[in-house]
Design an enzyme around this catalytic site. Structure first.
Site, PDB file in Angstrom:
ATOM      1  N   GLY A  63      33.793  51.424  35.094  1.00 54.71           N
ATOM      2  CA  GLY A  63      33.816  50.298  35.691  1.00 54.71           C
ATOM      3  C   GLY A  63      32.961  49.170  34.857  1.00 54.71           C
ATOM      4  N   GLY A 114      33.698  45.348  34.795  1.00 55.01           N
ATOM      5  CA  GLY A 114      33.588  44.576  36.291  1.00 55.01           C
ATOM      6  C   GLY A 114      32.435  43.780  36.338  1.00 55.01           C
ATOM      7  N   GLN A 115      31.993  43.369  37.694  1.00 55.13           N
ATOM      8  CA  GLN A 115      30.937  42.211  37.581  1.00 55.13           C
ATOM      9  C   GLN A 115      29.651  42.726  37.400  1.00 55.13           C
ATOM     10  OE1 GLN A 115      29.670  41.178  41.691  1.00 55.13           O
ATOM     11  NE2 GLN A 115      29.206  38.927  41.015  1.00 55.13           N
ATOM     12  N   ASP A 150      36.758  51.795  31.498  1.00 59.63           N
ATOM     13  CA  ASP A 150      37.499  50.935  32.399  1.00 59.63           C
ATOM     14  C   ASP A 150      39.172  51.090  32.574  1.00 59.63           C
ATOM     15  OD1 ASP A 150      35.999  48.202  34.101  1.00 59.63           O
ATOM     16  OD2 ASP A 150      38.065  48.775  34.264  1.00 59.63           O
ATOM     17  N   ILE A 151      39.536  50.550  33.378  1.00 57.68           N
ATOM     18  CA  ILE A 151      41.216  50.541  33.499  1.00 57.68           C
ATOM     19  C   ILE A 151      41.792  49.782  32.367  1.00 57.68           C
ATOM     20  CG2 ILE A 151      41.545  48.813  35.078  1.00 57.68           C
ATOM     21  CD1 ILE A 151      43.124  52.389  35.288  1.00 57.68           C
ATOM     22  N   ASP A 183      41.415  55.868  33.693  1.00 57.22           N
ATOM     23  CA  ASP A 183      41.721  55.616  35.079  1.00 57.22           C
ATOM     24  C   ASP A 183      40.681  56.766  35.957  1.00 57.22           C
ATOM     25  OD1 ASP A 183      44.481  56.193  37.356  1.00 57.22           O
ATOM     26  OD2 ASP A 183      42.425  55.801  37.997  1.00 57.22           O
ATOM     27  N   TYR A 216      36.471  47.934  52.823  1.00 57.27           N
ATOM     28  CA  TYR A 216      35.486  48.188  51.710  1.00 57.27           C
ATOM     29  C   TYR A 216      34.013  48.733  52.435  1.00 57.27           C
ATOM     30  CZ  TYR A 216      31.942  46.208  48.370  1.00 57.27           C
ATOM     31  OH  TYR A 216      30.927  46.271  47.510  1.00 57.27           O
ATOM     32  N   LYS A 258      32.538  52.305  51.821  1.00 55.39           N
ATOM     33  CA  LYS A 258      30.969  52.320  51.388  1.00 55.39           C
ATOM     34  C   LYS A 258      30.207  53.020  52.235  1.00 55.39           C
ATOM     35  CE  LYS A 258      31.029  49.914  47.470  1.00 55.39           C
ATOM     36  NZ  LYS A 258      31.081  50.735  46.319  1.00 55.39           N
TER      37      LYS A 258
END
Ligand code: VAH
Length: 317
Positions: free
Chosen positions: A6, A9-10, A32-33, A47, A137, A141
């Site tokens: 990831g 990502g952010q 990452d993807i 993936d 979500y 989590k």
């Protein structure tokens, strides 16, 4: 070597830079993807749900630490429940299984204050309290936190986790979070001088600036194993504010900035979360202290984004 899943990502974008700085780029495998990630050394398209391939990568690169950041956030997760559940939980299970049966020494996985629901204290929400998430979500989590604790208790996998508040960053465009209004608002202010906020003006949420979040991860991963008292996920806190507070702070930089409030389903999600968090365990176990508040975060965001005005930002996967 260190594997970041990831990495585009952010959190991943800034965490990858920080880990490269700490360990040297040659020790970092960014995954990452996306088919490619210009400018990222040792990038691999992966993936995270491809378990055999993931295990091959861990073995081929002799990975000793895994940072699993791939996830679908709260707002997007409500629209794609099955995908969010599968991505958020299956990826963690896959990493934990691989960590258990290979030479992986430590794993980091982010949880979120989204694990709390209306049953938790609204303010100063403690580490241990009712956690009845109302979003896919948040459910994913919470379930992931129990899996982290299970793999630590049963197999000794040294997996560590932090319940992040809303995260604000300038490096990439927002990606499907309820708290992402606090990122979008800066782009709206700079581009159009205005922003239509999807939360109500007084919807107060716990927030953190990305440099604090990345430092917290690096600090937690350096804590001696025996000093870790929480194996589900640590509450962590920096600041809390409502859209009206952020708008007022932005006006100090852009006096003509205008905001309107057009609440949608994300306002309901945010109302289910605590307005502020108690993070005693983090302060006790590794002397956690935030460094950015609303004023310094806003100033730093403008400093970075004004350079990028109109250039557009990379979008998260
Ligand atoms: C989201 N940024 O909005 C995430 C965060 C507390 C919320 O986990 O979904």
């Amino acid at each position: 070597r260190i594997l970041i899943i990831g990495a585009c990502g952010q959190i991943g974008t800034e965490l990858t830079m920080a880990l490269m700085k700490q360990y040297g780029p040659e020790y970092i495998i960014a995954a990452d993807i996306l088919p490619e990630a210009p400018g990222l050394k040792n990038y691999i398209c992966l993936d995270v749900l491809d378990h055999p391939r993931l295990e091959n990568v861990v073995r081929e690169y002799s990975v000793t630490q895994i940072y699993l950041l791939a996830a679908m956030l709260s707002a997007k997760g409500e629209m794609q429940a099955d995908t969010a559940w599968k991505l958020n939980v299956q990826s963690l299970l896959s990493v934990l299984k691989i960590a258990r049966s290979n030479e992986v020494e430590k794993v980091f996985w982010p949880s979120s204050i989204a694990v709390f629901g209306p049953g938790a204290p609204r303010y100063n929400c403690p580490q241990h309290t009712a956690a009845e998430p109302l979003t896919v979500y948040g459910i994913s989590k919470k379930a992931g936190e129990y899996w982290c604790n299970y793999y630590f208790e049963k197999y000794g996998v040294d997996v560590r986790s932090i319940r992040f508040p809303g995260l604000i960053s300038h490096a990439i465009a927002p990606g499907g979070g309820t708290t992402d209004y606090a990122v979008e608002i800066f782009h709206g202010a700079l581009k159009n001088g205005r922003y239509d906020c999807f939360l109500e003006e007084d919807n107060c949420l716990p927030m953190m600036y990305m440099p604090d979040a990345v430092r917290a991860i690096l600090e937690l991963m350096r804590v001696p194993k025996e000093k870790i008292s929480i194996r589900t996920s640590y509450n962590l806190s920096a600041m809390s504010f409502a859209p009206c507070d952020l708008a007022a702070e932005i006006k100090k930089h852009l006096p003509d900035f205008r905001i309107s409030y057009v609440p949608d389903y994300r306002n309901v999600i945010a109302r289910g979360w605590p307005g502020s968090i108690k993070d005693d365990a983090a302060r006790l176990d590794w002397q956690w202290r935030p460094e950015y508040d609303l004023q310094t975060m806003t100033a730093d965001m403008f400093e970075h984004l004004s350079d990028k005005r109109g250039n557009g930002l990379p979008k998260p996967p």
